[in-house]
Design a protein around this motif. Structure first.
Motif, PDB file in Angstrom:
ATOM      1  N   GLY A 132     -12.167  93.274 -61.847  1.00  0.00           N
ATOM      2  CA  GLY A 132     -13.573  92.893 -61.825  1.00  0.00           C
ATOM      3  C   GLY A 132     -14.486  94.000 -62.299  1.00  0.00           C
ATOM      4  N   GLY A 133     -14.227  95.233 -61.855  1.00  0.00           N
ATOM      5  CA  GLY A 133     -15.055  96.350 -62.280  1.00  0.00           C
ATOM      6  C   GLY A 133     -14.991  96.585 -63.771  1.00  0.00           C
ATOM      7  N   GLU A 134     -13.796  96.464 -64.343  1.00  0.00           N
ATOM      8  CA  GLU A 134     -13.635  96.666 -65.780  1.00  0.00           C
ATOM      9  C   GLU A 134     -14.346  95.575 -66.572  1.00  0.00           C
ATOM     10  N   LEU A 135     -14.211  94.332 -66.161  1.00  0.00           N
ATOM     11  CA  LEU A 135     -14.824  93.232 -66.918  1.00  0.00           C
ATOM     12  C   LEU A 135     -16.343  93.260 -66.814  1.00  0.00           C
ATOM     13  N   ILE A 136     -16.878  93.633 -65.657  1.00  0.00           N
ATOM     14  CA  ILE A 136     -18.333  93.728 -65.527  1.00  0.00           C
ATOM     15  C   ILE A 136     -18.859  94.898 -66.357  1.00  0.00           C
ATOM     16  N   ALA A 137     -18.144  96.019 -66.378  1.00  0.00           N
ATOM     17  CA  ALA A 137     -18.569  97.139 -67.217  1.00  0.00           C
ATOM     18  C   ALA A 137     -18.595  96.733 -68.684  1.00  0.00           C
ATOM     19  N   ARG A 138     -17.601  95.970 -69.125  1.00  0.00           N
ATOM     20  CA  ARG A 138     -17.593  95.487 -70.508  1.00  0.00           C
ATOM     21  C   ARG A 138     -18.791  94.580 -70.770  1.00  0.00           C
ATOM     22  N   ALA A 139     -19.105  93.701 -69.794  1.00  0.00           N
ATOM     23  CA  ALA A 139     -20.229  92.788 -69.972  1.00  0.00           C
ATOM     24  C   ALA A 139     -21.545  93.554 -70.044  1.00  0.00           C
ATOM     25  N   ILE A 140     -21.716  94.561 -69.203  1.00  0.00           N
ATOM     26  CA  ILE A 140     -22.935  95.371 -69.231  1.00  0.00           C
ATOM     27  C   ILE A 140     -23.050  96.104 -70.562  1.00  0.00           C
ATOM     28  N   GLN A 141     -21.920  96.469 -71.129  1.00  0.00           N
ATOM     29  CA  GLN A 141     -21.906  97.145 -72.423  1.00  0.00           C
ATOM     30  C   GLN A 141     -22.171  96.174 -73.577  1.00  0.00           C
ATOM     31  N   GLY A 142     -22.145  94.881 -73.297  1.00  0.00           N
ATOM     32  CA  GLY A 142     -22.465  93.914 -74.335  1.00  0.00           C
ATOM     33  C   GLY A 142     -21.392  92.897 -74.630  1.00  0.00           C
ATOM     34  N   GLU A 143     -20.221  92.997 -73.976  1.00  0.00           N
ATOM     35  CA  GLU A 143     -19.131  92.047 -74.208  1.00  0.00           C
ATOM     36  C   GLU A 143     -19.250  90.892 -73.210  1.00  0.00           C
ATOM     37  N   ALA A 144     -20.176  90.010 -73.447  1.00  0.00           N
ATOM     38  CA  ALA A 144     -20.471  88.936 -72.486  1.00  0.00           C
ATOM     39  C   ALA A 144     -19.269  88.042 -72.223  1.00  0.00           C
ATOM     40  N   ALA A 145     -18.407  87.847 -73.223  1.00  0.00           N
ATOM     41  CA  ALA A 145     -17.272  86.937 -73.068  1.00  0.00           C
ATOM     42  C   ALA A 145     -16.211  87.475 -72.118  1.00  0.00           C
ATOM     43  N   SER A 146     -16.299  88.749 -71.734  1.00  0.00           N
ATOM     44  CA  SER A 146     -15.257  89.334 -70.883  1.00  0.00           C
ATOM     45  C   SER A 146     -15.147  88.627 -69.535  1.00  0.00           C
ATOM     46  N   LEU A 147     -16.247  88.047 -69.051  1.00  0.00           N
ATOM     47  CA  LEU A 147     -16.252  87.406 -67.730  1.00  0.00           C
ATOM     48  C   LEU A 147     -15.900  85.926 -67.789  1.00  0.00           C
ATOM     49  N   GLN A 148     -15.620  85.395 -68.968  1.00  0.00           N
ATOM     50  CA  GLN A 148     -15.384  83.968 -69.114  1.00  0.00           C
ATOM     51  C   GLN A 148     -14.250  83.435 -68.232  1.00  0.00           C
ATOM     52  N   PRO A 149     -13.136  84.173 -68.049  1.00  0.00           N
ATOM     53  CA  PRO A 149     -12.070  83.615 -67.199  1.00  0.00           C
ATOM     54  C   PRO A 149     -12.518  83.264 -65.792  1.00  0.00           C
ATOM     55  N   PHE A 150     -13.531  83.970 -65.262  1.00  0.00           N
ATOM     56  CA  PHE A 150     -13.968  83.733 -63.892  1.00  0.00           C
ATOM     57  C   PHE A 150     -15.150  82.773 -63.801  1.00  0.00           C
ATOM     58  N   ALA A 151     -15.579  82.235 -64.933  1.00  0.00           N
ATOM     59  CA  ALA A 151     -16.751  81.358 -64.939  1.00  0.00           C
ATOM     60  C   ALA A 151     -16.634  80.156 -64.011  1.00  0.00           C
ATOM     61  N   PRO A 152     -15.441  79.541 -63.829  1.00  0.00           N
ATOM     62  CA  PRO A 152     -15.380  78.367 -62.951  1.00  0.00           C
ATOM     63  C   PRO A 152     -15.618  78.660 -61.476  1.00  0.00           C
ATOM     64  N   PHE A 153     -15.666  79.941 -61.101  1.00  0.00           N
ATOM     65  CA  PHE A 153     -15.643  80.270 -59.672  1.00  0.00           C
ATOM     66  C   PHE A 153     -16.968  80.907 -59.253  1.00  0.00           C
ATOM     67  N   ALA A 154     -17.942  80.037 -59.028  1.00  0.00           N
ATOM     68  CA  ALA A 154     -19.270  80.457 -58.590  1.00  0.00           C
ATOM     69  C   ALA A 154     -19.315  80.562 -57.074  1.00  0.00           C
ATOM     70  N   PRO A 155     -20.320  81.257 -56.528  1.00  0.00           N
ATOM     71  CA  PRO A 155     -20.483  81.282 -55.068  1.00  0.00           C
ATOM     72  C   PRO A 155     -20.698  79.884 -54.507  1.00  0.00           C
ATOM     73  N   GLN A 156     -19.995  79.588 -53.421  1.00  0.00           N
ATOM     74  CA  GLN A 156     -20.143  78.315 -52.726  1.00  0.00           C
ATOM     75  C   GLN A 156     -20.370  78.594 -51.247  1.00  0.00           C
ATOM     76  N   PRO A 157     -21.238  77.855 -50.586  1.00  0.00           N
ATOM     77  CA  PRO A 157     -21.486  78.125 -49.157  1.00  0.00           C
ATOM     78  C   PRO A 157     -20.239  77.879 -48.319  1.00  0.00           C
ATOM     79  N   VAL A 158     -20.020  78.777 -47.351  1.00  0.00           N
ATOM     80  CA  VAL A 158     -18.879  78.618 -46.435  1.00  0.00           C
ATOM     81  C   VAL A 158     -19.327  78.146 -45.062  1.00  0.00           C
ATOM     82  N   PHE A 159     -20.640  77.916 -44.898  1.00  0.00           N
ATOM     83  CA  PHE A 159     -21.200  77.270 -43.699  1.00  0.00           C
ATOM     84  C   PHE A 159     -21.048  78.121 -42.442  1.00  0.00           C
ATOM     85  N   GLY A 160     -21.183  79.417 -42.589  1.00  0.00           N
ATOM     86  CA  GLY A 160     -21.313  80.330 -41.452  1.00  0.00           C
ATOM     87  C   GLY A 160     -20.226  80.172 -40.413  1.00  0.00           C
ATOM     88  N   PRO A 161     -20.609  80.135 -39.113  1.00  0.00           N
ATOM     89  CA  PRO A 161     -19.610  80.018 -38.049  1.00  0.00           C
ATOM     90  C   PRO A 161     -18.737  78.776 -38.176  1.00  0.00           C
TER      91      PRO A 161
END
Length: 431
Positions: free
Chosen positions: A375-404
């Motif tokens: 994750g750290g490597e792919l985000i560093a690439r994206a910040i450097q301008g390689e936006a496509a580096s994060l594409q593999p993780f695109a399907p997995f957005a934050p979803q609520p886990v409903f607390g307790p």
């Protein structure tokens, strides 16, 4: 002494990588990128940024590696908590392969950095999977599919061969992963901190971030008790420990407790039971795992719970050990501790851009050692301008886990799977 999130682990007692002496933030400053969280996710992100010459400041509430990063079982293997075969069914083989390859990137980064920066983390090759179930045909098929579809180099070990290595009446067949390895995770965390600081990263310990604000010029301001940091980009790398700062992200992290102990030196008793240097986990839903340590000790972990504090934790884990290895019953325990892992509801990491200039590298529970570096490597690439580096993780957005309610549901799922595993193995006793 009661066991809490602050209880020292065996890693803290025996770590050969010295803890870096780091100041707290006591003034206001500006930076290109600010990273929040000094666990492996934050440190790996900072190191990947520093390797690209991108100015970075890291803020950690305690000391580097003080949470899950310095308390886990220390195993590194390809993939994620959600299995590659399951991902292939959900996403298709091509997209599942891209994710699997991304996890291997993290493994390669760890190996390279341990060597390049001489990190004293006692890296040992090999991870084995011990089958709790008498289902050799299904296990052979799984090995074949992983090797064929994901270019792995797994070996199926029939029970006769597996029992030569692991003298347990509980196990049947096994799998050997020669590409996996294990190490001291606290040492790796400290080594990452030393390496990042050596490349110019400003790291501030004991500097909890209490506020995140966006100014009219689009920059971000991070507020700590004694100072603030203004940054063009921010990467949030907290998980089950710490405040996620964004309400939507906080609601998407499920904290799950697990437990570890380290024995006193076992000498010939250990050699008589465990005859290989590999890390091991079994194939139950709530897996048990262990690995030999230098000096003849054994690290043993497992279980899942809503509660970190457990009465007689050492006794509980000793009983688990004796169930698998009766010949190791009654061992003396040097240390036992709880740990808190962060999971997303989809059991995949959160590695993505949340808003312009705001990123997240989190929720690596179960596969944090390689996943955080990926994750750290792919985000560093994206910040450097390689936006496509994060594409593999695109399907997995934050979803609520409903607390307790989410934590209660997770405990119920664990109990249900544990009951199912017990039913599957009820009449199976290894020869």
């Amino acid at each position: 002494m009661p066991l809490t999130a602050d209880t020292p682990t065996w890693y803290h007692l025996a770590c050969r990588e010295p803890a870096p002496a780091l100041p707290a933030l006591t003034a206001d400053l500006e930076t290109r990128v600010a990273v929040v969280g000094g666990g492996l996710a934050g440190l790996a992100t900072a190191l990947s940024l520093a390797e690209r010459g991108i100015a970075c400041t890291l803020l950690e509430a305690g000391e580097p590696g003080g949470g899950a990063s310095g308390r886990n079982g220390g195993m590194v293997s390809a993939g994620f908590t959600r299995g590659s075969l399951d991902l292939a069914r959900k996403l298709g083989l091509e997209r599942a392969r891209a994710l699997h390859d991304a996890s291997r990137l993290g493994m390669a980064l760890i190996r390279a950095r341990v060597e390049r920066h001489a990190i004293a983390c006692d890296l040992v090759e090999g991870v084995a999977v011990a089958s709790w179930f008498d289902e050799p045909a299904a296990l052979r098929e799984e090995v074949g599919r992983l090797n064929r579809d994901f270019a792995m180099r797994l070996s199926f070990l029939p029970r006769e061969a597996f029992r030569e290595l692991y003298r347990s009446p509980r196990y049947f067949d096994g799998i050997l992963d020669p590409e996996g390895f294990h190490l001291d995770p606290l040492a790796l965390s400290r080594g990452y901190a030393r390496a990042a600081a050596g490349l110019g990263t400003r790291i501030f310990a004991n500097s909890p971030v209490h506020g995140l604000e966006r100014s009219a010029d689009g920059k971000w301001r991070l507020v700590t008790p004694e100072g603030s940091v203004v940054a063009e980009e921010v990467v949030l790398c907290t998980s089950a420990y710490g405040d996620a700062l964004l309400p939507a992200l906080r609601r998407a992290i499920l904290p799950v407790a697990t437990f570890v102990m380290v024995t006193e030196p076992l000498g010939e008793r250990l050699a008589g039971a465990i005859r290989a240097p590999f890390a091991v986990y079994d194939d139950r839903f709530a897996t048990g795992y262990y690995r030999p340590l230098p000096g003849g000790r054994l690290l043993w972990g497992g279980r899942i719970s809503l509660r970190e504090r457990q009465p007689d934790l050492a006794g509980l884990l000793k009983r688990d050990l004796a169930r698998v290895y009766p010949q190791l019953g009654g061992v003396e325990v040097a240390a036992a501790w709880p740990g808190r892992m962060g999971f997303a509801r989809h059991k995949m990491p959160l590695v993505r851009r949340l808003q312009p200039g705001l990123w997240v590298n989190s929720c690596h529970g179960g596969h944090g050692l390689n996943g955080t570096s990926t994750g750290g490597e792919l985000i560093a690439r994206a910040i450097q301008g390689e936006a496509a580096s994060l594409q593999p993780f695109a399907p997995f957005a934050p979803q609520p886990v409903f607390g307790p309610l989410g934590r209660i549901a997770a405990q119920a799922v664990y109990w249900g799977h544990a009951a199912r595993d017990a039913w599957r193995s009820r009449s199976q006793v290894a020869p």
